[in-house]
Write a protein that holds these residues in place. Structure first.
Motif, PDB file in Angstrom:
ATOM      1  N   ASP A 168       0.840  -1.190   0.000  1.00  0.00           N
ATOM      2  CA  ASP A 168       0.000   0.000   0.000  1.00  0.00           C
ATOM      3  C   ASP A 168       0.881   1.249   0.000  1.00  0.00           C
ATOM      4  OD1 ASP A 168      -2.674   1.268   0.262  1.00  0.00           O
ATOM      5  OD2 ASP A 168      -1.839   1.980   2.158  1.00  0.00           O
ATOM      6  N   GLU A 171      -0.845   4.177   3.203  1.00  0.00           N
ATOM      7  CA  GLU A 171      -0.960   4.046   4.644  1.00  0.00           C
ATOM      8  C   GLU A 171       0.064   3.116   5.267  1.00  0.00           C
ATOM      9  OE1 GLU A 171      -4.919   3.358   6.015  1.00  0.00           O
ATOM     10  OE2 GLU A 171      -5.793   4.846   4.670  1.00  0.00           O
ATOM     11  N   ALA A 172       0.875   2.457   4.451  1.00  0.00           N
ATOM     12  CA  ALA A 172       1.920   1.586   4.997  1.00  0.00           C
ATOM     13  C   ALA A 172       3.065   2.430   5.538  1.00  0.00           C
ATOM     14  CB  ALA A 172       2.426   0.632   3.925  1.00  0.00           C
ATOM     15  N   TRP A 197      -6.134   0.373  -3.106  1.00  0.00           N
ATOM     16  CA  TRP A 197      -7.113  -0.231  -2.206  1.00  0.00           C
ATOM     17  C   TRP A 197      -8.111   0.799  -1.711  1.00  0.00           C
ATOM     18  CZ3 TRP A 197      -6.604  -5.084  -2.915  1.00  0.00           C
ATOM     19  CH2 TRP A 197      -5.368  -5.728  -2.934  1.00  0.00           C
ATOM     20  N   GLU A 201     -11.199  -2.133   2.132  1.00  0.00           N
ATOM     21  CA  GLU A 201     -10.258  -3.233   1.893  1.00  0.00           C
ATOM     22  C   GLU A 201      -9.065  -3.156   2.836  1.00  0.00           C
ATOM     23  OE1 GLU A 201     -11.305  -3.966  -2.833  1.00  0.00           O
ATOM     24  OE2 GLU A 201      -9.840  -2.441  -2.257  1.00  0.00           O
ATOM     25  N   ARG A 202      -8.590  -1.948   3.110  1.00  0.00           N
ATOM     26  CA  ARG A 202      -7.508  -1.807   4.090  1.00  0.00           C
ATOM     27  C   ARG A 202      -7.964  -2.303   5.464  1.00  0.00           C
ATOM     28  NH1 ARG A 202      -6.888   3.198   1.294  1.00  0.00           N
ATOM     29  NH2 ARG A 202      -4.934   3.267   0.103  1.00  0.00           N
ATOM     30  N   SER A 203      -9.206  -2.020   5.799  1.00  0.00           N
ATOM     31  CA  SER A 203      -9.740  -2.478   7.089  1.00  0.00           C
ATOM     32  C   SER A 203      -9.774  -3.999   7.158  1.00  0.00           C
ATOM     33  CB  SER A 203     -11.145  -1.910   7.310  1.00  0.00           C
ATOM     34  OG  SER A 203     -11.103  -0.502   7.435  1.00  0.00           O
ATOM     35  N   PHE A 205      -7.794  -6.077   5.586  1.00  0.00           N
ATOM     36  CA  PHE A 205      -6.420  -6.558   5.768  1.00  0.00           C
ATOM     37  C   PHE A 205      -5.989  -6.422   7.228  1.00  0.00           C
ATOM     38  CE2 PHE A 205      -5.734  -5.572   1.080  1.00  0.00           C
ATOM     39  CZ  PHE A 205      -5.618  -6.901   0.713  1.00  0.00           C
ATOM     40  N   ARG A 206      -6.255  -5.279   7.815  1.00  0.00           N
ATOM     41  CA  ARG A 206      -5.837  -5.061   9.205  1.00  0.00           C
ATOM     42  C   ARG A 206      -6.558  -6.020  10.153  1.00  0.00           C
ATOM     43  NH1 ARG A 206      -5.709   0.800   7.583  1.00  0.00           N
ATOM     44  NH2 ARG A 206      -3.511   1.436   7.721  1.00  0.00           N
ATOM     45  N   LEU A 212       0.776  -4.167   6.402  1.00  0.00           N
ATOM     46  CA  LEU A 212       0.819  -3.226   5.282  1.00  0.00           C
ATOM     47  C   LEU A 212       2.271  -2.813   5.066  1.00  0.00           C
ATOM     48  CD1 LEU A 212      -2.232  -0.838   5.837  1.00  0.00           C
ATOM     49  CD2 LEU A 212      -2.110  -2.947   4.510  1.00  0.00           C
TER      50      LEU A 212
END
Length: 248
Positions: A168, A171-172, A197, A201-203, A205-206, A212
């Motif tokens: 990413d 936000e990474a 993303w 979708e980031r949520s 993954f977390r 990330l």
């Protein structure tokens, strides 16, 4: 291509003059009777084959000699938000050349739905791309390739993982090289579509305990990110250390 792949093993085979493989043998390798070329069998061994005869119409007979194991696939899979078809073609070729174990494409929130309806997916063109990439890499093992309707469907088929990384740009906070993991099990690298993303979708993954990570300050094309990420992770985890070396 550095090796010609065949679906089924054989001791000898006659290739018609009109066969694309025969055209390659004549135009690129400039074969003669007695020439030796590299062949391989899908998901099996590879070998040198001798040109036994060449007919006036260009057809030729190949006879296989001793076989040897081909390099195994890397324990790395790609989870990819579906990009444009021409980008997918490049990814299929390059990822197969690198020897990834699997490629799972899915319609991400920022993917264009029409991409899934291209002739790439409606025909066997996707398989041709991984065949060409595998031949280029002097291998025989084909990666698993699947197209999924959404992220949940794609993630549901993933096996237990030792490393889970979502690339990413935005936000990474850590580079890929800083992600911890072992060289056991399967590593998954998730790469978004051209638009990246979504927040949802980031949520996911977390919440699913993915790390990330980024590949540096430069924004890369999707296919470039795939190559850089696979090569970087494989080298860091020493996944190529015990691979069978190719011979020429």
């Amino acid at each position: 291509m550095n090796l010609i792949l065949f679906d089924e093993p054989f001791e000898s085979i006659r290739l018609a003059g009109s066969d694309d493989r025969t055209q390659h043998l004549h135009k690129v390798l400039r074969i003669k009777v007695g020439s030796r070329v590299f062949v391989g069998f899908v998901n099996g061994p590879r070998a040198r084959a001798e040109v036994i005869s060449i007919d006036s119409d260009g057809s030729c007979v190949l006879k296989v000699g001793a076989t040897e194991p081909a390099p195994e696939l890397l324990p790395i899979a790609l989870l990819i938000g579906l990009p444009r078809p021409h980008t997918v073609r490049r990814i299929l070729f390059e990822a197969a050349s690198l020897g990834v174990a699997a490629m799972h494409f899915f319609l991400a929130e920022n993917s264009e739905p029409s991409y899934a309806k291209s002739r790439l997916w409606q025909t066997d063109e996707w398989r041709e791309r991984i065949l060409r990439g595998t031949e280029q890499a002097f291998g025989t093992h084909l990666p698993r390739v699947e197209l999924h309707p959404d992220m949940q469907s794609a993630m549901s088929v993933l096996p237990e993982l030792s490393v889970k990384i979502a690339l990413d740009n935005y936000e990474a906070s850590d580079p890929l090289s800083a992600v911890s993991g072992s060289n056991s099990g399967l590593a998954i690298i998730a790469i978004g579509p051209e638009r990246g993303w979504s927040a949802a979708e980031r949520s996911v993954f977390r919440e699913s305990n993915w790390s990330l990570a980024h590949l540096g300050p430069h924004v890369l094309r999707t296919e470039t990110a795939c190559v850089a990420a696979v090569a970087g992770l494989a080298t860091r985890l020493e996944l190529w250390r015990d691979q069978t070396k190719g011979t020429r």
